[in-house]
Structures are given as structure tokens and as C-alpha cells.
Write a protein that holds these residues in place. Structure first.
Motif, PDB file in Angstrom:
ATOM      1  N   ARG A 203      -3.885  11.717  -7.380  1.00 40.80           N
ATOM      2  CA  ARG A 203      -3.922  10.385  -8.011  1.00 40.80           C
ATOM      3  C   ARG A 203      -2.597   9.677  -7.761  1.00 40.80           C
ATOM      4  NH1 ARG A 203      -4.348   9.619 -13.613  1.00 40.80           N
ATOM      5  NH2 ARG A 203      -2.980  11.409 -14.011  1.00 40.80           N
ATOM      6  N   HIS A 204      -2.659   8.340  -7.641  1.00 42.28           N
ATOM      7  CA  HIS A 204      -1.449   7.533  -7.474  1.00 42.28           C
ATOM      8  C   HIS A 204      -0.823   7.311  -8.850  1.00 42.28           C
ATOM      9  CE1 HIS A 204       1.091   4.437  -5.550  1.00 42.28           C
ATOM     10  NE2 HIS A 204       0.922   3.752  -6.669  1.00 42.28           N
ATOM     11  N   VAL A 205       0.056   8.226  -9.254  1.00 44.40           N
ATOM     12  CA  VAL A 205       0.622   8.148 -10.605  1.00 44.40           C
ATOM     13  C   VAL A 205       2.127   8.418 -10.591  1.00 44.40           C
ATOM     14  CG1 VAL A 205      -1.447   8.727 -11.938  1.00 44.40           C
ATOM     15  CG2 VAL A 205      -0.036  10.578 -11.000  1.00 44.40           C
TER      16      VAL A 205
ATOM     17  N   SER B 141       0.850  -1.194   0.000  1.00 48.69           N
ATOM     18  CA  SER B 141       0.000   0.000   0.000  1.00 48.69           C
ATOM     19  C   SER B 141       0.885   1.244   0.000  1.00 48.69           C
ATOM     20  CB  SER B 141      -0.945  -0.009   1.193  1.00 48.69           C
ATOM     21  OG  SER B 141      -0.208  -0.025   2.399  1.00 48.69           O
ATOM     22  N   CYS B 142       0.292   2.382  -0.379  1.00 50.29           N
ATOM     23  CA  CYS B 142       1.095   3.573  -0.637  1.00 50.29           C
ATOM     24  C   CYS B 142       0.970   4.598   0.494  1.00 50.29           C
ATOM     25  CB  CYS B 142       0.658   4.197  -1.954  1.00 50.29           C
ATOM     26  SG  CYS B 142       1.517   5.738  -2.296  1.00 50.29           S
ATOM     27  N   PRO B 143       2.088   4.914   1.154  1.00 52.28           N
ATOM     28  CA  PRO B 143       2.044   5.878   2.260  1.00 52.28           C
ATOM     29  C   PRO B 143       1.644   7.291   1.809  1.00 52.28           C
ATOM     30  CG  PRO B 143       4.322   5.202   1.800  1.00 52.28           C
ATOM     31  CD  PRO B 143       3.434   4.356   0.947  1.00 52.28           C
ATOM     32  N   LEU B 144       1.900   7.627   0.552  1.00 51.00           N
ATOM     33  CA  LEU B 144       1.554   8.976   0.090  1.00 51.00           C
ATOM     34  C   LEU B 144       0.048   9.097  -0.170  1.00 51.00           C
ATOM     35  CD1 LEU B 144       4.521   9.784  -2.326  1.00 51.00           C
ATOM     36  CD2 LEU B 144       4.359  10.030   0.158  1.00 51.00           C
ATOM     37  N   CYS B 145      -0.567   8.011  -0.632  1.00 50.91           N
ATOM     38  CA  CYS B 145      -2.013   8.042  -0.887  1.00 50.91           C
ATOM     39  C   CYS B 145      -2.811   8.213   0.402  1.00 50.91           C
ATOM     40  CB  CYS B 145      -2.455   6.763  -1.593  1.00 50.91           C
ATOM     41  SG  CYS B 145      -2.094   6.750  -3.353  1.00 50.91           S
ATOM     42  N   ILE B 146      -2.391   7.549   1.464  1.00 47.55           N
ATOM     43  CA  ILE B 146      -3.206   7.582   2.687  1.00 47.55           C
ATOM     44  C   ILE B 146      -2.944   8.812   3.548  1.00 47.55           C
ATOM     45  CG2 ILE B 146      -3.362   5.052   2.827  1.00 47.55           C
ATOM     46  CD1 ILE B 146      -1.399   5.437   5.328  1.00 47.55           C
TER      47      ILE B 146
ATOM     48  N   ALA C 211       6.559   4.764  -7.218  1.00 50.98           N
ATOM     49  CA  ALA C 211       5.267   4.603  -7.881  1.00 50.98           C
ATOM     50  C   ALA C 211       4.356   5.819  -7.762  1.00 50.98           C
ATOM     51  CB  ALA C 211       4.549   3.371  -7.331  1.00 50.98           C
ATOM     52  N   HIS C 212       4.668   6.737  -6.865  1.00 49.52           N
ATOM     53  CA  HIS C 212       3.814   7.915  -6.655  1.00 49.52           C
ATOM     54  C   HIS C 212       4.709   9.153  -6.701  1.00 49.52           C
ATOM     55  CE1 HIS C 212      -0.035   9.486  -4.449  1.00 49.52           C
ATOM     56  NE2 HIS C 212       0.515  10.452  -5.192  1.00 49.52           N
ATOM     57  N   PHE C 213       4.541   9.925  -7.778  1.00 54.90           N
ATOM     58  CA  PHE C 213       5.383  11.104  -7.975  1.00 54.90           C
ATOM     59  C   PHE C 213       5.307  12.042  -6.769  1.00 54.90           C
ATOM     60  CE2 PHE C 213       6.006  15.480  -9.560  1.00 54.90           C
ATOM     61  CZ  PHE C 213       7.270  15.345 -10.098  1.00 54.90           C
TER      62      PHE C 213
HETATM   63 ZN   LIG Z   1       0.114   6.599  -3.883  1.00 52.90          ZN
END
Ligand SMILES: [Zn+2]
Length: 116
Positions: free
Chosen positions: A64-66, A26-31, A106-108
Motif C-alpha cells: 500500500r502507498h502509505v 506518481s510514485c516510483p515505489l508503487c509501480i 509519502a511511501h514508507f
Molecule cells: Zn507509493
């Protein structure tokens, strides 16, 4: 990471935290909740700052996760406005790691630094 702006202690804290909480991918930046949110971007705190150089360390990331190549013209345009209006007046440096030094490729994200 060969060239680090974090102390060895901070790097270890980050790695331990990642293993404990994000080993499922899972992505720490998204949450991470936004300190300030825009249409396409948010400014978030960095829990594991570049402690060798930073008094304040935040990040600007797309909502967005991009990855970089997936960011649209509209998104880039908003980032330029945010940089002019919000980031340039408040921070000393914008740091973007090269691909070999990205801990979350994975997340700019760009690092926003108020220098010590
Ligand atoms: Zn992300």
C-alpha cells in the motif's frame, strides 16, 4: 540532501530520472515490480543505489502507498517476520532515512544493503 550515501553523479541521475518520469507526482515505489512479494510488503530493486557503500541495494516497502504512521499492526508483524527470515540472513544493513533525508516521504521504505 546534505548527507548522502550516493555519489554526486548518482544523485544527479536520480534527480534527472525523477524530473523526466515522476514530475506528475506518481510514485516510483508503487509501480516498481516486486523481486519478492509477501502479503503486505514487497522487496524491490533500487535503480539509484547508495553507490558509495552498497554492492547490492534493494528496498522493502509496503504494497500500500502509505506513510509510516499509517502502517497497521498486522503489516508491522509481517515486516518483523520478513526481517527475521529473509532480510537478516541476506543483507548487512537496514537503513531508514530520517524525515529530512527521505527522497520519497509519502511511501514508507527501508533500504536493504549488502556492503561493498
Ligand atoms: Zn507509493
Amino acid at each position: 540532501m546534505a548527507a548522502s550515501l550516493r555519489s554526486p553523479e548518482m544523485n544527479k541521475k536520480m534527480e534527472d530520472h525523477r524530473k523526466a518520469h515522476f514530475s506528475d507526482g506518481s510514485c516510483p515505489l508503487c509501480i516498481k515490480p516486486a523481486l519478492k512479494a509477501f502479503v503486505y510488503w514487497k522487496i524491490i530493486p533500487n535503480a539509484f543505489p547508495y553507490d558509495l557503500i552498497a554492492k547490492e541495494h534493494r528496498m522493502v516497502v509496503p504494497i500500500r502507498h502509505v506513510m509510516e504512521h499509517e502502517i497497521t499492526e498486522e503489516e508491522w508483524a509481517e515486516l518483523r517476520t520478513i526481517e527475521d527470515q529473509e532480510i537478516h540472513p541476506a543483507y548487512d544493513y537496514i537503513i531508514e532515512a530520517t524525515p529530512k533525508n527521505r527522497s520519497i516521504p509519502a511511501h514508507f521504505h527501508r533500504h536493504l544493503i549488502v556492503a561493498k
